[in-house]
Design a protein around this motif. Structure first.
Motif, short mmCIF file in Angstrom:
data_model
loop_
_atom_site.label_atom_id
_atom_site.label_comp_id
_atom_site.label_asym_id
_atom_site.label_seq_id
_atom_site.Cartn_x
_atom_site.Cartn_y
_atom_site.Cartn_z
N MET A 44 0.83 -1.21 0.00
CA MET A 44 0.00 0.00 0.00
C MET A 44 0.86 1.27 0.00
SD MET A 44 -3.28 -0.89 2.46
CE MET A 44 -2.34 -1.56 3.82
N ILE A 45 1.95 1.25 0.76
CA ILE A 45 2.83 2.42 0.82
C ILE A 45 3.57 2.60 -0.51
CG2 ILE A 45 4.84 3.42 1.99
CD1 ILE A 45 3.96 1.92 4.50
N ILE A 46 3.98 1.50 -1.11
CA ILE A 46 4.67 1.57 -2.41
C ILE A 46 3.76 2.20 -3.46
CG2 ILE A 46 5.52 0.15 -4.33
CD1 ILE A 46 6.63 -1.77 -2.17
N PHE A 47 2.50 1.79 -3.49
CA PHE A 47 1.55 2.38 -4.44
C PHE A 47 1.30 3.85 -4.12
CE2 PHE A 47 0.03 -2.12 -5.17
CZ PHE A 47 0.41 -2.16 -6.51
N ALA A 48 1.22 4.18 -2.83
CA ALA A 48 0.97 5.57 -2.42
C ALA A 48 2.13 6.48 -2.81
CB ALA A 48 0.72 5.63 -0.92
N LEU A 49 3.37 5.94 -2.73
CA LEU A 49 4.56 6.73 -3.06
C LEU A 49 4.90 6.67 -4.55
CD1 LEU A 49 6.88 5.85 -0.02
CD2 LEU A 49 5.50 7.91 -0.35
#
Length: 244
Positions: A177-182
């Motif tokens: 989720m963080i990878i997609f958000a960043l």
């Protein structure tokens, strides 16, 4: 900076989630410290680096990112991890003094200082340090093996499976989720996603034994998460190729 940003966000969220989980489960402070460390800290060194060498043998960037992750995890282990154990102890008034006795903190600071100033370490100092460093893994695994020898394999606490779930499945799900958000992609995204899925750090068990906070439970978490990781890490590596 993107890699460091990801690591700060991911581990910060893991710390928050594990703290909330410990409160909801109504764990005492000693068990809570061990439980939180089993979820937040992972075996990014002697487990993560060989995995990265295998997966990214044709893409040096992947291994370089894992090296950054390992350095960050070492820093986190010897700051947050140690402080977590110390603050759960009986000597609450001496937490800072005990924390400052940890030699690894000073080794990290001196290493960064010498590296940034390009100061070479004299060979008569470096060579003995290198010999000690070469023996570290064997001694650490021997110590962990001695702990595992006393584990009761007939009775595993249900909390153990929460730790294993948090480390092997919750952590990579959060990382995705963080990878997609960043908006990270390519090898960088793959390396960070895979690095988030490694089993519990053996240092968690060693420090739990050192400070007397449920060392049996910590050793069980390291053992079981490492066994199950043969399946889960394989799945994460496969998914990383599909997602990123």
């Amino acid at each position: 900076m993107k890699v460091l940003g990801f690591l700060v966000v991911q581990n910060g969220v893991l710390i928050a989630i594990s703290t909330v989980m410990a409160k909801l489960l109504k764990l005492d402070r000693s068990l809570s410290a061990t439980f939180q460390n089993t979820i937040v800290l992972n075996n990014s060194g002697n487990f993560g680096i060989p995995v990265s060498q295998l997966v990214f043998h044709q893409q040096p960037l992947g291994l370089s990112i894992q090296i950054v992750v390992t350095i960050f995890q070492n820093f986190l282990t010897n700051t947050y991890g140690v402080w977590n154990f110390l603050s759960a102890g009986e000597k609450k008034g001496k937490v800072t003094a005990e924390f400052l006795k940890n030699p690894i903190i000073y080794a990290l600071l001196f290493g960064l200082l010498f590296r940034s100033l390009d100061v070479p370490v004299p060979s008569f100092i470096w060579n003995p340090f290198q010999n000690v460093a070469n023996a570290f893994l064997a001694v650490a695994l021997l110590t962990l093996g001695a702990q595992v020898a006393y584990i009761d394999f007939k009775r595993f606490p249900s909390l153990l499976f929460v730790s294993v779930f948090g480390r092997l499945l919750l952590s990579p799900a959060l990382a995705a989720m963080i990878i997609f958000a960043l908006h990270l992609d390519g090898v960088t995204a793959q390396a960070l996603f895979i690095a988030s899925s490694y089993p519990c750090s053996r240092n968690t068990a060693l420090y739990a034994w050192e400070y007397g906070h449920h060392p049996d439970y910590a050793a069980q978490a390291v053992l079981m998460s490492t066994l199950f990781s043969s399946v889960t890490v394989t799945m994460i590596v496969y998914l990383s190729k599909i997602l990123f």
